[in-house]
Design an enzyme around this catalytic site. Sequence first.
Site, short mmCIF file in Angstrom:
data_model
loop_
_atom_site.label_atom_id
_atom_site.label_comp_id
_atom_site.label_asym_id
_atom_site.label_seq_id
_atom_site.Cartn_x
_atom_site.Cartn_y
_atom_site.Cartn_z
CB CYS A 247 2.39 3.90 -4.83
SG CYS A 247 1.35 3.48 -6.23
CG HIS B 270 -2.69 2.94 -1.89
ND1 HIS B 270 -1.57 3.65 -1.52
CD2 HIS B 270 -2.45 2.47 -3.14
CE1 HIS B 270 -0.69 3.61 -2.53
NE2 HIS B 270 -1.20 2.90 -3.51
CD GLU B 271 -4.11 -0.96 -4.15
OE1 GLU B 271 -4.08 -0.57 -5.34
OE2 GLU B 271 -3.07 -1.14 -3.47
CG HIS C 164 -3.97 3.09 -7.62
ND1 HIS C 164 -3.10 3.94 -8.24
CD2 HIS C 164 -3.25 2.45 -6.66
CE1 HIS C 164 -1.89 3.83 -7.69
NE2 HIS C 164 -1.96 2.95 -6.71
#
Length: 181
Positions: free
Chosen positions: A101, A143-144, A147
């Site tokens: 990341c 993953h995003e 976030h």
Amino acid sequence: MKPRVRKITLLGEPVLRKRSASLRAITPREQRLIDDMLVTMKKARGVGIAAPQIGVGQRLFIVAPGPSVRYPHAPFLPPLAMINPRLLTHSSAVENDWEGCLSIPGIRARVPRWRSIEIEFTARNGRKIRARLKGFVARIFQHEFDHINGKVYLDRVRDTRTFMVEREYRLKLRGKKKSAR
Ligand SMILES: [Zn+2]
């Protein structure tokens, strides 16, 4: 106005731990934000970036898979900005693979993610798009997506013994044909 490389927020900054807010409209301000995210991601050689990573708590990220030193076998797709993305369904199958990341420099670990997912998002031209993603692209999305919900991949690592310093990871990668596993 020319896009500008923004400072990438690092783990510890509160914006990375907050749930981001939905975008109400896509105005020139949002378009500029997307352009800034694109150049920032490119400079950092990322395969994705979420708005909180440049300090903006909005539900927006970019997915941009492509081969790189970190992911030599990644497929190439043109960068795609996803606004107000939703995860609709997912496979029961899970895949464990490497992630890092930009907000957590220097380390990597293996992270379990759904192998395939069905998603929906608004593109920067305002069109709503529904798509099925699998493999590496599905991984980047997840993953995003984390976030913008205040999560980072560290929260998902099941086997903490897979943590690796990036330099070691690259050395291992060079010695192998396929992704290091
Ligand atoms: Zn990240």
